[in-house]
Write a protein that holds these residues in place. Structure first.
Motif, PDB file in Angstrom:
ATOM      1  N   GLN A 113       4.471  -6.407   5.465  1.00  0.00           N
ATOM      2  CA  GLN A 113       3.859  -5.417   4.601  1.00  0.00           C
ATOM      3  C   GLN A 113       3.567  -4.129   5.360  1.00  0.00           C
ATOM      4  O   GLN A 113       3.302  -4.140   6.564  1.00  0.00           O
ATOM      5  CB  GLN A 113       2.556  -5.990   4.035  1.00  0.00           C
ATOM      6  N   ALA A 114       3.633  -3.022   4.655  1.00  0.00           N
ATOM      7  CA  ALA A 114       3.211  -1.738   5.209  1.00  0.00           C
ATOM      8  C   ALA A 114       1.880  -1.349   4.575  1.00  0.00           C
ATOM      9  O   ALA A 114       1.617  -1.656   3.410  1.00  0.00           O
ATOM     10  CB  ALA A 114       4.252  -0.655   4.942  1.00  0.00           C
ATOM     11  N   VAL A 115       1.037  -0.681   5.348  1.00  0.00           N
ATOM     12  CA  VAL A 115      -0.251  -0.205   4.855  1.00  0.00           C
ATOM     13  C   VAL A 115      -0.339   1.288   5.118  1.00  0.00           C
ATOM     14  O   VAL A 115      -0.042   1.739   6.235  1.00  0.00           O
ATOM     15  CB  VAL A 115      -1.423  -0.940   5.532  1.00  0.00           C
ATOM     16  N   VAL A 116      -0.723   2.035   4.104  1.00  0.00           N
ATOM     17  CA  VAL A 116      -0.894   3.480   4.262  1.00  0.00           C
ATOM     18  C   VAL A 116      -2.369   3.807   4.074  1.00  0.00           C
ATOM     19  O   VAL A 116      -3.048   3.248   3.203  1.00  0.00           O
ATOM     20  CB  VAL A 116      -0.021   4.269   3.260  1.00  0.00           C
ATOM     21  N   GLU A 167      -3.514   2.265 -12.128  1.00  0.00           N
ATOM     22  CA  GLU A 167      -2.630   2.094 -13.283  1.00  0.00           C
ATOM     23  C   GLU A 167      -1.252   2.673 -13.001  1.00  0.00           C
ATOM     24  O   GLU A 167      -0.227   2.056 -13.310  1.00  0.00           O
ATOM     25  CB  GLU A 167      -3.249   2.774 -14.512  1.00  0.00           C
ATOM     26  N   ARG A 168      -1.199   3.864 -12.408  1.00  0.00           N
ATOM     27  CA  ARG A 168       0.084   4.515 -12.196  1.00  0.00           C
ATOM     28  C   ARG A 168       0.851   3.885 -11.041  1.00  0.00           C
ATOM     29  O   ARG A 168       2.049   3.601 -11.146  1.00  0.00           O
ATOM     30  CB  ARG A 168      -0.114   6.007 -11.953  1.00  0.00           C
ATOM     31  N   VAL A 169       0.165   3.655  -9.921  1.00  0.00           N
ATOM     32  CA  VAL A 169       0.860   3.202  -8.713  1.00  0.00           C
ATOM     33  C   VAL A 169       1.288   1.738  -8.816  1.00  0.00           C
ATOM     34  O   VAL A 169       2.410   1.384  -8.454  1.00  0.00           O
ATOM     35  CB  VAL A 169      -0.029   3.419  -7.471  1.00  0.00           C
ATOM     36  N   TYR A 205       0.980  -3.245  -3.732  1.00  0.00           N
ATOM     37  CA  TYR A 205       0.259  -4.476  -4.056  1.00  0.00           C
ATOM     38  C   TYR A 205      -1.191  -4.157  -4.419  1.00  0.00           C
ATOM     39  O   TYR A 205      -1.797  -4.802  -5.274  1.00  0.00           O
ATOM     40  CB  TYR A 205       0.288  -5.437  -2.864  1.00  0.00           C
ATOM     41  N   PHE A 206      -1.760  -3.179  -3.747  1.00  0.00           N
ATOM     42  CA  PHE A 206      -3.108  -2.719  -4.038  1.00  0.00           C
ATOM     43  C   PHE A 206      -3.197  -1.253  -3.652  1.00  0.00           C
ATOM     44  O   PHE A 206      -2.464  -0.772  -2.783  1.00  0.00           O
ATOM     45  CB  PHE A 206      -4.166  -3.539  -3.281  1.00  0.00           C
ATOM     46  N   GLY A 263      -1.381  -1.117   0.075  1.00  0.00           N
ATOM     47  CA  GLY A 263      -0.432  -2.029   0.684  1.00  0.00           C
ATOM     48  C   GLY A 263       0.865  -1.981  -0.092  1.00  0.00           C
ATOM     49  O   GLY A 263       0.868  -2.122  -1.332  1.00  0.00           O
ATOM     50  N   THR A 264       1.970  -1.766   0.600  1.00  0.00           N
ATOM     51  CA  THR A 264       3.228  -1.551  -0.093  1.00  0.00           C
ATOM     52  C   THR A 264       4.397  -2.067   0.736  1.00  0.00           C
ATOM     53  O   THR A 264       4.223  -2.575   1.855  1.00  0.00           O
ATOM     54  CB  THR A 264       3.406  -0.050  -0.390  1.00  0.00           C
ATOM     55  N   GLU A 265       5.588  -1.938   0.201  1.00  0.00           N
ATOM     56  CA  GLU A 265       6.806  -2.248   0.952  1.00  0.00           C
ATOM     57  C   GLU A 265       7.138  -1.056   1.852  1.00  0.00           C
ATOM     58  O   GLU A 265       6.871   0.092   1.489  1.00  0.00           O
ATOM     59  CB  GLU A 265       7.965  -2.520   0.004  1.00  0.00           C
ATOM     60  N   PRO A 266       7.718  -1.310   3.011  1.00  0.00           N
ATOM     61  CA  PRO A 266       8.023  -0.201   3.932  1.00  0.00           C
ATOM     62  C   PRO A 266       8.842   0.911   3.293  1.00  0.00           C
ATOM     63  O   PRO A 266       8.610   2.095   3.577  1.00  0.00           O
ATOM     64  CB  PRO A 266       8.785  -0.890   5.066  1.00  0.00           C
ATOM     65  N   ARG A 267       9.751   0.574   2.409  1.00  0.00           N
ATOM     66  CA  ARG A 267      10.622   1.597   1.810  1.00  0.00           C
ATOM     67  C   ARG A 267       9.895   2.441   0.758  1.00  0.00           C
ATOM     68  O   ARG A 267      10.420   3.451   0.300  1.00  0.00           O
ATOM     69  CB  ARG A 267      11.849   0.933   1.182  1.00  0.00           C
TER      70      ARG A 267
END
Length: 328
Positions: free
Chosen positions: A157-160, A193-195, A203-204, A223-227
């Motif tokens: 997982q990637a976290v921003v 809602e949008r993301v 994911y969150f 938390g998202t996918e790297p791409r």
């Protein structure tokens, strides 16, 4: 972030015993080496668990980047290097410096007769050694490091994370920050809602804060996918821009205010919570029952104050951005 304390909760008939136990803990802690070792090992194990969680790792790293040498750079559990150096004598010295009459507040809540308990509390407080407030933890004039940073972790997982300066607990616009945090968080927020729901990018996604008395870090995390990292950051920026342009709708503002006021009531339903809130208010120089002012302050926040808040604090020139990406 700003204080520490001891508490005991008992049935009314056991109040004298409770005060005796509390006095023993406050006035005569042993700091035994064996107990110290057990507690430190447990705390170190907790830090190792934190390091295995990519979100917690990112939050801790963001604090370090944002606060730099300021004490809020490290959370209340400390860091591994410092913990390994601490000895029981350090706790003795800290206790001697902090547990003094001028730095203590005693609060009680529950089923008791104030006339009978007050003399007992006064005798307890009279036993505290003389001393005043400790020096402040250091000034904070802005993020220690601004710009974009990347960390790699052996995760999928990637976290921003994006951090901005925010108002501290005693700041006049602290309650605007309360509403702003609610506005960006939760499953009913437009950001969520949008993301997540509409675009399936994360994911969150939410906001959060690290709050000091005179400063704070207001940050966004997802938390998202790297791409999908760039897309998520774009959406967070778009939501910030919406608020900066005065786009908060009356119905979403009302929802935030309602949720905050309901949560405050729920959080004060126990004796322990009421006593802690009263004690902290007194310690921080606020009215003991300052919670009674909460609803009015939250209701006073409008779309205009949220717009000014976002314009003042969410400036790209003062942003610390961290992306934790999968890697070796």
């Amino acid at each position: 972030n700003n204080s520490f304390g001891l508490a005991v909760e008992v049935l009314p008939a056991d109040l004298p015993r409770a005060l005796a136990l509390l006095a023993d803990g406050v006035l005569a802690p042993a700091f035994r080496r064996s107990t110290f070792g057990i507690e430190r090992d447990a705390q170190l194990a907790g830090l190792q668990e934190d390091a295995d969680d990519v979100v917690t790792f990112g939050q801790k790293r963001l604090r370090q980047l944002f606060f730099g040498a300021h004490p809020l750079a490290i959370n209340a559990h400390g860091d591994e290097t410092s913990l390994k150096k601490i000895v029981p004598g350090d706790l003795v010295a800290l206790h001697r410096r902090l547990v003094v009459a001028g730095n203590a507040v005693l609060a009680a809540a529950g089923d008791f007769d104030p006339r009978s308990i007050q003399p007992q509390l006064q005798r307890f407080l009279a036993r505290l050694p003389a001393g005043g407030l400790p020096p402040a933890g250091g000034d904070f004039t802005g993020p220690a490091t601004v710009g974009d940073f990347v960390e790699t972790q052996p995760r999928q997982q990637a976290v921003v994370l994006q951090a901005f300066p925010g108002p501290g607990l005693l700041a006049p616009d602290y309650y605007v920050g309360e509403v702003a945090d609610e506005l960006f968080s939760g499953m009913s927020s437009q950001l969520f809602e949008r993301v997540r729901e509409e675009k399936g990018l994360a994911y969150f996604v939410r906001s959060a804060r690290v709050i000091g008395l005179h400063t704070a870090m207001f940050y966004f995390l997802a938390g998202t996918e790297p791409r999908r990292v760039t897309e998520v950051l774009t959406e967070i920026g778009a939501e910030i821009g919406r608020v900066q342009q005065g786009g908060v709708e009356p119905k979403e503002l009302l929802r935030c205010q309602t949720r905050l006021k309901a949560a405050r009531r729920m959080n004060l339903q126990t004796n322990a919570a009421r006593a802690m809130q009263a004690g902290l208010n007194a310690l921080y120089g606020l009215p003991v029952e300052d919670w009674k002012n909460y609803d009015a302050r939250i209701d006073a926040v409008d779309a205009g104050s949220l717009q000014r808040f976002a314009q003042a604090y969410f400036q790209s020139a003062r942003r610390t951005q961290l992306v934790v990406r999968p890697g070796a």
